[in-house]
Design a protein around this motif. Structure first.
Motif, PDB file in Angstrom:
ATOM      1  N   CYS A  12       1.014  -1.338  -0.047  1.00  0.00           N
ATOM      2  CA  CYS A  12      -0.068  -0.151  -0.055  1.00  0.00           C
ATOM      3  C   CYS A  12       0.631   1.269  -0.021  1.00  0.00           C
ATOM      4  O   CYS A  12       1.976   1.168   0.134  1.00  0.00           O
ATOM      5  N   THR A  13       0.471   2.461  -0.102  1.00  0.00           N
ATOM      6  CA  THR A  13       1.223   3.828  -0.098  1.00  0.00           C
ATOM      7  C   THR A  13       2.164   3.871   0.922  1.00  0.00           C
ATOM      8  O   THR A  13       3.194   4.145   1.011  1.00  0.00           O
ATOM      9  N   CYS A  14       1.420   3.588   2.288  1.00  0.00           N
ATOM     10  CA  CYS A  14       2.321   3.904   3.289  1.00  0.00           C
ATOM     11  C   CYS A  14       3.279   2.735   3.952  1.00  0.00           C
ATOM     12  O   CYS A  14       3.876   2.876   4.545  1.00  0.00           O
ATOM     13  N   GLY A  15       3.090   1.699   3.003  1.00  0.00           N
ATOM     14  CA  GLY A  15       3.784   0.413   3.464  1.00  0.00           C
ATOM     15  C   GLY A  15       3.544  -0.446   4.538  1.00  0.00           C
ATOM     16  O   GLY A  15       4.127  -1.510   4.802  1.00  0.00           O
ATOM     17  N   ARG A  16       2.358  -0.203   5.336  1.00  0.00           N
ATOM     18  CA  ARG A  16       2.099  -1.043   6.305  1.00  0.00           C
ATOM     19  C   ARG A  16       1.585  -2.580   5.816  1.00  0.00           C
ATOM     20  O   ARG A  16       1.864  -3.512   6.332  1.00  0.00           O
ATOM     21  N   ALA A  88      -6.415  -0.919   1.358  1.00  0.00           N
ATOM     22  CA  ALA A  88      -5.735  -0.746   2.466  1.00  0.00           C
ATOM     23  C   ALA A  88      -6.378   0.190   3.302  1.00  0.00           C
ATOM     24  O   ALA A  88      -6.190   1.421   2.999  1.00  0.00           O
ATOM     25  N   CYS A  90      -5.090   1.552   6.028  1.00  0.00           N
ATOM     26  CA  CYS A  90      -4.152   2.311   6.699  1.00  0.00           C
ATOM     27  C   CYS A  90      -4.039   3.690   6.141  1.00  0.00           C
ATOM     28  O   CYS A  90      -3.532   4.654   6.725  1.00  0.00           O
ATOM     29  N   CYS A  91      -3.913   3.544   4.826  1.00  0.00           N
ATOM     30  CA  CYS A  91      -3.726   4.790   3.782  1.00  0.00           C
ATOM     31  C   CYS A  91      -4.737   5.053   2.962  1.00  0.00           C
ATOM     32  O   CYS A  91      -4.513   5.649   2.017  1.00  0.00           O
TER      33      CYS A  91
HETATM   34 ZN   LIG Z   1      -0.987   1.701   4.049  1.00  0.00          ZN
END
Ligand SMILES: [Zn+2]
Ligand SMILES: [Zn+2]
Length: 194
Positions: A12-16, A88, A90-91
């Motif tokens: 995902c964009t934030c990497g989580r 995702a 998260c982001c």
């Molecule tokens: Zn994310």
């Protein structure tokens, strides 16, 4: 094109949330581009700009592994009959779409989430291309559908359709899908240009 047996990472964009597409031989996937309003409004619904077109790696769900941050995976549907749109939380990054039935095995991963988008080569099909007079054109769809059906048949025969991060053993989606309200759907479509 991806080399025989290659593994492609995605995030995902934030990497989580991270994962991989495994064993990506050229026969195992089809790279397409889709201009349809559903694919694009999956972005605008999540507050992102209209991407105008979406690169998709079509493959089978058994090749997808989520290796980190699976708790951030969520899913919505544009309409009560629509495909499952996985993202995702998260982001708010759109990641995949799948049909509603696990047995169909099909999955599309947005190529903008691949760590090496060039690895999937040029798209072999393009859908819903805007054309003059409000019409749409398609390119290579017969080939795309043929490859999808071949993969589906092979995975159903082998029983590998059960191997999926998107569905439970009883065939229900691994996360409860939220169906967009008419207002949310209208708002998402407002953000999509022609
Ligand atoms: Zn994310
Ligand atoms: Zn589409």
């Amino acid at each position: 094109m991806a080399a025989e047996g290659e593994t492609l990472g995605f995030a995902c964009t934030c990497g989580r949330l991270r994962g991989e597409v495994r064993d990506v031989s050229p026969a195992a996937y089809t790279h397409i581009v889709c201009h349809c309003r559903d694919c694009r409004s999956a972005y605008t619904h999540l507050g992102l700009a209209d991407p105008e077109k979406v690169g998709i790696l079509q493959t089978t769900q058994d090749r997808i592994r989520i290796t980190e941050g699976g708790e951030h995976l969520r899913v919505f549907r544009h309409t009560p009959k629509g495909a499952l749109r996985w993202f995702a939380t998260c982001c708010d990054t759109p990641l995949f779409y799948t049909p509603l039935k696990a047995r169909l095995v099909h999955v599309g991963l947005n190529t903008d989430r691949l760590e090496t988008p060039d690895a999937v080569g040029e798209p072999v099909a393009e859908a819903y291309i805007p054309a003059p007079g409000g019409k749409v054109k398609n390119r290579g769809l017969g080939r795309m559908v043929g490859r999808m059906v071949t993969r589906m048949a092979a995975k159903n025969l082998s029983g590998e359709w059960r191997d999926t991060p998107f569905f439970e053993e009883d065939g229900t989606p691994a996360r409860a899908p939220r169906v967009l309200s008419r207002e949310d759907r209208a708002a998402a479509l407002m953000g999509v240009g022609r």
